[in-house]
Scaffold this active site. Structure first.
Site: not given
Ligand code: IDP
Ligand code: MG
Length: 136
Positions: A118, A105, A12, A60, A94, A115, A88
């Site tokens: 992806h 991360r 990212k 978000f 996350t 973070n 993962r």
């Molecule tokens: P992941 O990237 O670990 O699969 P997801 O739940 O799919 O997590 O969320 C996608 C992306 O959205 C995350 O990587 C993060 O950058 C962002 N994100 C997830 N939850 C939050 C939140 O509560 N606040 C702000 N950004 C979030």
């Molecule tokens: Mg995801």
């Protein structure tokens, strides 16, 4: 039983900007995930919105889409045994503060939104996400 998979990884904008591309690539290689394809690109807000469509109802979502299109990213196809789950695990949770020590991360992430990486979360999404960035 052998199950060689492919998954999509994105470095990212926060990590590209901080020159972490080589450090992150090394993590994958050390863990026997081969980088089959890689490119550095910048995507539009519209492309970002399409990519993250599964999250469109989340509070978000707008910030997330703006963020992924805010600067250059590096997209990769990773290939190896159980690549989807393995990636993962290498990424970590996350929220960087909740990610295990040694994960990308935990080591490099700044916050839950910045973070650093992806990774696809299922075989179906891996296929869709690989096609999104690499279908010619
Ligand atoms: P992941 O990237 O670990 O699969 P997801 O739940 O799919 O997590 O969320 C996608 C992306 O959205 C995350 O990587 C993060 O950058 C962002 N994100 C997830 N939850 C939050 C939140 O509560 N606040 C702000 N950004 C979030
Ligand atoms: Mg995801």
């Amino acid at each position: 039983m052998s199950s060689v998979e492919q998954t999509l990884s994105i470095i990212k904008p926060d990590a590209v900007q901080r020159n972490l591309v080589d450090a992150i690539k090394s993590k994958f290689i050390e863990n026997k995930l081969n980088i089959k394809k890689i490119k550095k690109i910048k995507i539009s807000k519209e492309e970002s919105a399409e990519f993250y469509k599964v999250h469109q109802t989340k509070p978000f979502y707008d910030g997330l889409c703006a963020y992924l299109s805010s600067g250059p990213i590096v997209v990769m196809i990773l290939e190896g045994e159980n690549a989807i789950q393995k990636n993962r695990e290498i990424m970590g949770a996350t929220d960087p503060q909740k990610a295990e020590i040694g994960t990308i991360r935990r080591e490099h992430g700044i916050s839950i939104d910045k973070n650093s990486v992806h990774g696809s979360d299922s075989p179906d999404n891996a296929k869709k996400e690989i096609d999104f960035f690499f279908k010619s």
